[in-house]
Design an enzyme around this catalytic site. Sequence first.
Site, PDB file in Angstrom:
ATOM      1  N   TYR A 148     -14.784   1.879   4.756  1.00 18.03           N
ATOM      2  CA  TYR A 148     -13.512   2.913   3.759  1.00 18.03           C
ATOM      3  C   TYR A 148     -13.087   2.689   2.178  1.00 18.03           C
ATOM      4  CZ  TYR A 148     -10.442   6.776   3.538  1.00 18.03           C
ATOM      5  OH  TYR A 148      -9.473   7.476   2.659  1.00 18.03           O
ATOM      6  N   ASP A 243     -13.434  -4.959  -1.724  1.00 13.47           N
ATOM      7  CA  ASP A 243     -12.355  -4.208  -1.401  1.00 13.47           C
ATOM      8  C   ASP A 243     -11.602  -4.746  -1.457  1.00 13.47           C
ATOM      9  OD1 ASP A 243     -10.477  -2.325  -0.821  1.00 13.47           O
ATOM     10  OD2 ASP A 243     -12.304  -1.010  -0.324  1.00 13.47           O
ATOM     11  N   LYS A 271      -1.934  -1.534  -1.982  1.00 10.95           N
ATOM     12  CA  LYS A 271      -1.059  -2.057  -0.493  1.00 10.95           C
ATOM     13  C   LYS A 271      -0.610  -2.747  -0.881  1.00 10.95           C
ATOM     14  CE  LYS A 271      -3.830   0.211   3.382  1.00 10.95           C
ATOM     15  NZ  LYS A 271      -3.615   1.478   3.595  1.00 10.95           N
TER      16      LYS A 271
HETATM   17  N1  HOZ Z   1      -6.496   3.582   4.160  1.00 10.36           N
HETATM   18  C1  HOZ Z   1      -5.611   3.282   5.009  1.00 10.36           C
HETATM   19  C2  HOZ Z   1      -6.655   3.394   6.204  1.00 10.36           C
HETATM   20  N2  HOZ Z   1      -6.915   2.370   6.713  1.00 10.36           N
HETATM   21  C3  HOZ Z   1      -4.547   4.769   6.053  1.00 10.36           C
HETATM   22  C4  HOZ Z   1      -4.137   5.133   4.171  1.00 10.36           C
HETATM   23  C5  HOZ Z   1      -3.930   7.151   4.622  1.00 10.36           C
HETATM   24  O1  HOZ Z   1      -5.279   7.422   4.511  1.00 10.36           O
HETATM   25  O2  HOZ Z   1      -3.848   7.636   5.033  1.00 10.36           O
END
Ligand code: HOZ
Length: 437
Positions: A148, A243, A271
Amino acid sequence: MSKALNTTQSEAIFAKAQTLMPGGVSSPVRAFGSVGGTPIVMAKGEGAYMTDVDGNRYIDYVLSWGPLVLGHAYPKVVDALQKAVVNGTSYGAPTAIENELAELIIEVVPSIEMVRFVNSGTEACMSALRLARAYTGRDKIIKFSGNYHGHADMLLVQAGSGVATLGLPDSPGVPQGTTAHTLVAPYNDLDAVKQLFADNPEAVAGVIIEPIAANMGFVQPQEGYLQGLHDLCREHGALFIMDEVMTGFRVAVGGAQEAYGVDPDITCLGKVIGGGLPVGAYGGKKEIMAHVAPAGTMYQAGTLSGNPLAMTGGLTTIQELASDGVFASIAEKAEQFANGMRAIADKLNVPMQVGQQGTMFGFYFLKEANAVISNYDDAKAYADTERYGKFFHLMLAEGVYLAPSQFEAGFMSHVHNETDIQNTLEAAERSISKIVG
Ligand code: HOZ
């Protein structure tokens, strides 16, 4: 000891939220879609803990989905933010603190020579791909199923995270033409990528990968896999894009590229880089970054990009993380937790796959004793999401907040202590015993 959870206020607030926001949330993975029940509405974060609106306290292993590597409201971060906020929140003009954070990132992330700040991991990944296309003059990209990279159109193809959690098909609203250039390979399968390169000669701009797949659970790359991808990119004139939104500053201070000794052309960050405030960044070799406007012609911009509050959050967090012994001690606690989970699984004879690297971890309850999950198809076939859902709710009642999906990773922080970990493991043993008992 497990207690019945009073969630009266949470339920009332969430009921109203559902009338105001789609699904009652600002991001789908929070909605408890795969574990069932009503999301807990949080009121406060302090150190390793979150307290909900009903006054229940939880040891937190979600940590805002990764950014809070120092824990909630870490005093040095709060202090720095308080000092910064009185000078205004955003200028839309250059600031000296952007230089400080950029310099620190260039120092600690091995491959980055120049960096551009954006506001989220999604922005970082979509910009990195535009850059790869601009640099190579090619259109196609290769991504991996179950990885993702945020919610940009061209990347919502066989994606992990909420798309996997909620079992959604590729999203409606994404025009076919937008994904026509997105090629997808299974994770941990070098031959599949070789084949894609062979089938698309001189057409692939870049390969983008989560070096550790942390949006379909927690799946580590097989020996030589990342280097193999890097070498294939070199051979075919494509860029290798890591990524590291999740793994950056998490599996080593310098990210997975430091841990695996692999040299990507472009790196995406998010993050931890904001220390809990919204920040992303992409960076790489100077020669490639020189194509970004206004130095070059690849356009990408942002009103709040590089704002002083977000820069302060990231700078203070990474400085602390990179100081003597801090990262190693967090990683040690994550290892202790992972080993504890393995021991419980063995003791109770419950098939489980536990992974951990640096300050991240993940575990799958397995449907079959000898199953091994090394890609997204395996995760869909063998991860026992029903069992995880039961475990998740029992752990909540025990005062432990885990990701509300088995297809997400877990995170350790600087402020989790021995007692927290011990209590968590004891709660896990009681919870698993109840499930299998
Ligand atoms: N990017 C994160 C998924 N691993 C969570 C953030 C979200 O989608 O709220």
